[in-house]
Design a protein around this motif. Sequence first.
Motif, PDB file in Angstrom:
ATOM      1  N   UNK A 101     -34.087 -20.451 -15.676  1.00  0.00           N
ATOM      2  CA  UNK A 101     -33.819 -20.048 -14.300  1.00  0.00           C
ATOM      3  C   UNK A 101     -33.444 -18.574 -14.216  1.00  0.00           C
ATOM      4  N   UNK A 102     -33.484 -17.873 -15.357  1.00  0.00           N
ATOM      5  CA  UNK A 102     -33.081 -16.468 -15.404  1.00  0.00           C
ATOM      6  C   UNK A 102     -34.180 -15.609 -16.010  1.00  0.00           C
ATOM      7  N   UNK A 103     -34.638 -14.607 -15.267  1.00  0.00           N
ATOM      8  CA  UNK A 103     -35.641 -13.685 -15.796  1.00  0.00           C
ATOM      9  C   UNK A 103     -35.084 -12.883 -16.970  1.00  0.00           C
ATOM     10  N   UNK A 104     -33.800 -12.541 -16.898  1.00  0.00           N
ATOM     11  CA  UNK A 104     -33.184 -11.790 -17.996  1.00  0.00           C
ATOM     12  C   UNK A 104     -33.229 -12.592 -19.291  1.00  0.00           C
ATOM     13  N   UNK A 124     -44.694 -24.203 -24.669  1.00  0.00           N
ATOM     14  CA  UNK A 124     -43.759 -24.093 -23.556  1.00  0.00           C
ATOM     15  C   UNK A 124     -43.571 -25.479 -22.954  1.00  0.00           C
ATOM     16  N   UNK A 125     -42.538 -26.141 -23.441  1.00  0.00           N
ATOM     17  CA  UNK A 125     -42.272 -27.530 -23.112  1.00  0.00           C
ATOM     18  C   UNK A 125     -41.208 -27.687 -22.021  1.00  0.00           C
ATOM     19  N   UNK A 126     -40.359 -26.680 -21.835  1.00  0.00           N
ATOM     20  CA  UNK A 126     -39.246 -26.801 -20.881  1.00  0.00           C
ATOM     21  C   UNK A 126     -39.776 -27.015 -19.468  1.00  0.00           C
ATOM     22  N   UNK A 127     -39.203 -27.989 -18.772  1.00  0.00           N
ATOM     23  CA  UNK A 127     -39.620 -28.285 -17.405  1.00  0.00           C
ATOM     24  C   UNK A 127     -38.510 -28.973 -16.652  1.00  0.00           C
ATOM     25  N   UNK A 128     -38.706 -29.127 -15.347  1.00  0.00           N
ATOM     26  CA  UNK A 128     -37.644 -29.656 -14.491  1.00  0.00           C
ATOM     27  C   UNK A 128     -38.253 -30.436 -13.338  1.00  0.00           C
ATOM     28  N   UNK A 129     -37.574 -31.516 -12.951  1.00  0.00           N
ATOM     29  CA  UNK A 129     -37.925 -32.265 -11.739  1.00  0.00           C
ATOM     30  C   UNK A 129     -36.631 -32.636 -11.030  1.00  0.00           C
ATOM     31  N   UNK A 130     -36.475 -32.206  -9.796  1.00  0.00           N
ATOM     32  CA  UNK A 130     -35.274 -32.495  -9.017  1.00  0.00           C
ATOM     33  C   UNK A 130     -35.599 -33.420  -7.849  1.00  0.00           C
ATOM     34  N   UNK A 142     -36.421 -21.753  -5.271  1.00  0.00           N
ATOM     35  CA  UNK A 142     -36.185 -23.178  -5.515  1.00  0.00           C
ATOM     36  C   UNK A 142     -36.309 -23.437  -7.008  1.00  0.00           C
ATOM     37  N   UNK A 143     -35.425 -24.279  -7.541  1.00  0.00           N
ATOM     38  CA  UNK A 143     -35.243 -24.391  -8.985  1.00  0.00           C
ATOM     39  C   UNK A 143     -36.471 -24.933  -9.725  1.00  0.00           C
ATOM     40  N   UNK A 144     -37.133 -25.955  -9.189  1.00  0.00           N
ATOM     41  CA  UNK A 144     -38.299 -26.530  -9.860  1.00  0.00           C
ATOM     42  C   UNK A 144     -39.427 -25.501  -9.913  1.00  0.00           C
ATOM     43  N   UNK A 145     -39.649 -24.802  -8.818  1.00  0.00           N
ATOM     44  CA  UNK A 145     -40.673 -23.763  -8.778  1.00  0.00           C
ATOM     45  C   UNK A 145     -40.336 -22.631  -9.749  1.00  0.00           C
ATOM     46  N   UNK A 146     -39.062 -22.296  -9.822  1.00  0.00           N
ATOM     47  CA  UNK A 146     -38.627 -21.222 -10.721  1.00  0.00           C
ATOM     48  C   UNK A 146     -38.887 -21.585 -12.185  1.00  0.00           C
ATOM     49  N   UNK A 147     -38.439 -22.774 -12.577  1.00  0.00           N
ATOM     50  CA  UNK A 147     -38.527 -23.175 -13.991  1.00  0.00           C
ATOM     51  C   UNK A 147     -39.958 -23.523 -14.387  1.00  0.00           C
ATOM     52  N   UNK A 148     -40.591 -24.385 -13.595  1.00  0.00           N
ATOM     53  CA  UNK A 148     -41.901 -24.915 -13.988  1.00  0.00           C
ATOM     54  C   UNK A 148     -43.035 -23.904 -13.862  1.00  0.00           C
ATOM     55  N   UNK A 151     -40.962 -18.811 -14.206  1.00  0.00           N
ATOM     56  CA  UNK A 151     -40.468 -18.409 -15.526  1.00  0.00           C
ATOM     57  C   UNK A 151     -41.454 -18.775 -16.626  1.00  0.00           C
ATOM     58  N   UNK A 152     -42.153 -19.886 -16.459  1.00  0.00           N
ATOM     59  CA  UNK A 152     -43.182 -20.262 -17.438  1.00  0.00           C
ATOM     60  C   UNK A 152     -44.313 -19.244 -17.445  1.00  0.00           C
ATOM     61  N   UNK A 153     -44.714 -18.790 -16.261  1.00  0.00           N
ATOM     62  CA  UNK A 153     -45.771 -17.785 -16.167  1.00  0.00           C
ATOM     63  C   UNK A 153     -45.326 -16.472 -16.803  1.00  0.00           C
ATOM     64  N   UNK A 154     -44.109 -16.043 -16.494  1.00  0.00           N
ATOM     65  CA  UNK A 154     -43.601 -14.792 -17.068  1.00  0.00           C
ATOM     66  C   UNK A 154     -43.529 -14.887 -18.588  1.00  0.00           C
ATOM     67  N   UNK A 155     -43.002 -15.987 -19.082  1.00  0.00           N
ATOM     68  CA  UNK A 155     -42.879 -16.175 -20.530  1.00  0.00           C
ATOM     69  C   UNK A 155     -44.258 -16.178 -21.192  1.00  0.00           C
ATOM     70  N   UNK A 156     -45.227 -16.820 -20.565  1.00  0.00           N
ATOM     71  CA  UNK A 156     -46.587 -16.872 -21.116  1.00  0.00           C
ATOM     72  C   UNK A 156     -47.209 -15.485 -21.191  1.00  0.00           C
TER      73      UNK A 156
END
Length: 309
Positions: A101-104, A124-130, A142-148, A151-156
């Motif tokens: 949930x953090x770009x840093x 990249x296995x980390x994911x979230x469903x709320x 929104x947290x699910x959009x951020x994580x799934x 942040x996944x796109x940035x990390x990739x």
Amino acid sequence: MSSITLNPSEPSSFKCFVRMSTTKNAPTTVTSPPPSFARKTVLITGASSGIGLSFARLLATLQVSHLILAVRSMQRGSEVAAELKKTFHNTKVDVYPLDMSSYDSVQDLVRRCDRLPQLDIVILNAGLANIDYKTSPSTGHEEVFQVNYLSTALLSILLLPVLRRKCKDNRNSPGRLTIVGSALGLDAKFPNRNAVPLLPSFSKPSTWTGLSSSSEQYGVTKLLLFVLVLRLAEMVRPEEVIVNLVEPGFTGSTGLGRGASGVLKSVVAIVHKLVARSPEQAAWTYVDAIAMRGAETHGSFVCNWEIYP
């Protein structure tokens, strides 16, 4: 053939679900003979629980040389590392902090990876469903959009050039970037697809009206990963890094449904018991996507041990 070159089909998460419930175990071509990860450095996000944890344990049995667990809880990650080191003495295990949930935090992980002498495989296995609407304090999304997705796109995007440089044997064995997706993306309605600007529209509380809305939000984040993988595959040749998306199947004990309560929680528990794959079975889908498949999966969605159109 990759997903993009296959003829159009009528995609359905229900069809995938039926296949998953009848093909829980990996085909013999995956499990026998098992691949070896000797002399490989592998990074797994979300590796302290669920499928990520099972995959880490599986890699250790498959002789992985260096295992990096990227986790939100350093305490839990250290406990997993201690467990693995106690049993698998030839595997080096490191724990890196990662808060999706953090770009840093995402950028800090990439800097750590860039200092490694070698990096061969990233999953990249980390994911979230709320069930309920929540925002990420550091980004406001929104947290699910951020994580799934975000942040996944940035990390990739940031890890792709690192993999290209750090994979030690990419002439014979390219680097691998595998993102964990979901067939639920096939059914996403994407009602806000014409919003301008688009990104803020994923984080409007007014769009959340219960379980159906939370399910749609989860599904559309997975739909966006299909697009991400196709675009990433255009950025790198498969001879350098193979990029694909893998569906682990409907899996129990992953923590994704931890927000459920009451009747819904009971229904989820029953369905898990009847048809879900175990995290150990699901972990073999990751092995298939990163070790048993080649350039044909570049830019593709791998579901039930086959490329899905």
